[in-house]
Design a protein around this motif. Sequence first.
Motif, PDB file in Angstrom:
ATOM      1  N   HIS A  19       0.833  -1.213   0.000  1.00  0.00           N
ATOM      2  CA  HIS A  19       0.000   0.000   0.000  1.00  0.00           C
ATOM      3  C   HIS A  19       0.862   1.255   0.000  1.00  0.00           C
ATOM      4  O   HIS A  19       0.581   2.220  -0.727  1.00  0.00           O
ATOM      5  N   ASN A 185      -8.265   9.578 -13.748  1.00  0.00           N
ATOM      6  CA  ASN A 185      -8.742   9.681 -12.365  1.00  0.00           C
ATOM      7  C   ASN A 185      -8.192  10.918 -11.654  1.00  0.00           C
ATOM      8  O   ASN A 185      -8.704  11.310 -10.612  1.00  0.00           O
ATOM      9  N   THR A 243     -14.998  12.945  -2.465  1.00  0.00           N
ATOM     10  CA  THR A 243     -13.933  11.960  -2.265  1.00  0.00           C
ATOM     11  C   THR A 243     -12.846  12.527  -1.355  1.00  0.00           C
ATOM     12  O   THR A 243     -12.532  13.721  -1.405  1.00  0.00           O
ATOM     13  N   SER A 245      -9.068  12.913  -0.813  1.00  0.00           N
ATOM     14  CA  SER A 245      -8.078  12.961  -1.883  1.00  0.00           C
ATOM     15  C   SER A 245      -6.712  13.401  -1.372  1.00  0.00           C
ATOM     16  O   SER A 245      -6.585  13.996  -0.299  1.00  0.00           O
ATOM     17  N   PRO A 264      -8.008  11.003  -5.978  1.00  0.00           N
ATOM     18  CA  PRO A 264      -8.834  10.316  -4.978  1.00  0.00           C
ATOM     19  C   PRO A 264      -8.043   9.197  -4.304  1.00  0.00           C
ATOM     20  O   PRO A 264      -7.327   8.435  -4.968  1.00  0.00           O
ATOM     21  N   GLN A 265      -8.182   9.080  -2.991  1.00  0.00           N
ATOM     22  CA  GLN A 265      -7.440   8.057  -2.263  1.00  0.00           C
ATOM     23  C   GLN A 265      -7.883   6.647  -2.637  1.00  0.00           C
ATOM     24  O   GLN A 265      -7.090   5.699  -2.527  1.00  0.00           O
ATOM     25  N   ASN A 266      -9.121   6.491  -3.088  1.00  0.00           N
ATOM     26  CA  ASN A 266      -9.579   5.146  -3.413  1.00  0.00           C
ATOM     27  C   ASN A 266      -8.856   4.548  -4.620  1.00  0.00           C
ATOM     28  O   ASN A 266      -8.938   3.343  -4.866  1.00  0.00           O
ATOM     29  N   TRP A 269      -6.354   2.102  -3.269  1.00  0.00           N
ATOM     30  CA  TRP A 269      -6.955   0.818  -2.900  1.00  0.00           C
ATOM     31  C   TRP A 269      -7.295   0.007  -4.140  1.00  0.00           C
ATOM     32  O   TRP A 269      -7.158  -1.223  -4.158  1.00  0.00           O
ATOM     33  N   SER A 270      -7.729   0.670  -5.192  1.00  0.00           N
ATOM     34  CA  SER A 270      -8.023  -0.042  -6.441  1.00  0.00           C
ATOM     35  C   SER A 270      -6.750  -0.649  -7.023  1.00  0.00           C
ATOM     36  O   SER A 270      -6.762  -1.782  -7.534  1.00  0.00           O
ATOM     37  N   GLN A 273      -5.761  -3.704  -4.933  1.00  0.00           N
ATOM     38  CA  GLN A 273      -6.698  -4.817  -4.827  1.00  0.00           C
ATOM     39  C   GLN A 273      -6.188  -6.105  -5.465  1.00  0.00           C
ATOM     40  O   GLN A 273      -6.272  -7.173  -4.845  1.00  0.00           O
TER      41      GLN A 273
END
Length: 406
Positions: A19, A185, A243, A245, A264-266, A269-270, A273
């Motif tokens: 991560h 993104n 979001t 960010s 965006p912080q997600n 995670w994407s 994954q």
Amino acid sequence: MITLVIVTTIAVGVAIAIHYDIKKDRIRDLHYSISVIKRYYELGFEQWGNALAIVGQQLHSIQGEHQDSLRLAYAKSVNAKYEELFSIGFTSPEGQVLTFSNSELGDSLPRLMDSPKSRRSFIKAKEAEFLSIGESYYFPNVEDWILPLRVPIKNESGEVIAVNTTAFKFSALIRELRSFGFDPNYKLLLVNDDFNVVQFYHPLPTDRYSELFGRDMDLLSDTTNFSIFGIPTYEAFNSFDSTQSYVLETKLVGLNHSLYAIMPQNIIWSDAQPYFIAMVIIYLLLIALMGIIFRLAVRRERKYLAHLVESEANLTSLFESTSSIIALFDRDKRVIEFNSSFYNYAKSTEDLEIYKGMDVIGKLKNTEAAAKFIEWQDRALSGEKFKETTAYALPDGTQLYFLFSY
């Protein structure tokens, strides 16, 4: 049980490391993106400013009985040459539009001082050094957002005698930005510092810009500053996209604007994954085949640690086996590695506590010697290999003599 705890701990540790590495790489990529866009805006708008200044001076030079028709013809001809331009307007210092390329001779032309929004942008434009980017407009009949570029036209005394109020098409900016191939993104936010309003937000469909413009720049809130690998970053909540960010910010040189790159912080995670799914599968296999796989893992870990220790020892011995001062600098002339002799000399001669990433030369009290060091480093960066000798004066008057090898 102990083995299971160890394996679980390793799995969690690896997940955290993955991560972090993904986050680090993404921040670096975001930093690269904002650096490229910064130069694009600064150079691009500087070129437009110079070009529009020439157009404005040419329009002002057209005088005489038929000046209105001649100016209009010239403005239309210039407008037709550039796909990026929506229109060219030539305005008096009082804000009266004298020529507008999208009009016809005899049309009634507006006064920019009559509208509160255009008035404050026009006043700022007259104060600008060479270019001012005004607040954005939307014209339903054009179906595009318009970005005013205003260039003050001055006489030899520096007095504003007119203002070139050219309009730039948003579609042209969007087309140029897409050509860079940045991650879709990422969000690029341009803010007018004079009015604290959103100027541009990419990528975004043009029909959504009405949700952004005409208000204060309050898209980012709950900010928390931090730094990763020397890159100043902050976390913030992007209220427009809802979001959490990561955000990088930079001031555009020569423009009354700041540029923000938002991620965006997600996304992190994407990105992580697939790795996490693979880790779960491996973790289940490890539980099923704990004995064999654990022994292999321990053996591999020991080999890795031995190699790491050996590498560190070799590097340390190279640096510390000589009394000569050795330092490694990056292209920005910041020290990134040094031996004890370099540290001790800096401490004893300049009373400097050296650390990695420090601008050592910039901290020297002997400015004459510092200038030499900068010159020599520039020569070395150009590929030259050479030696130089110099005397270095300490604050107490003592002279030290050095032989430098680059």
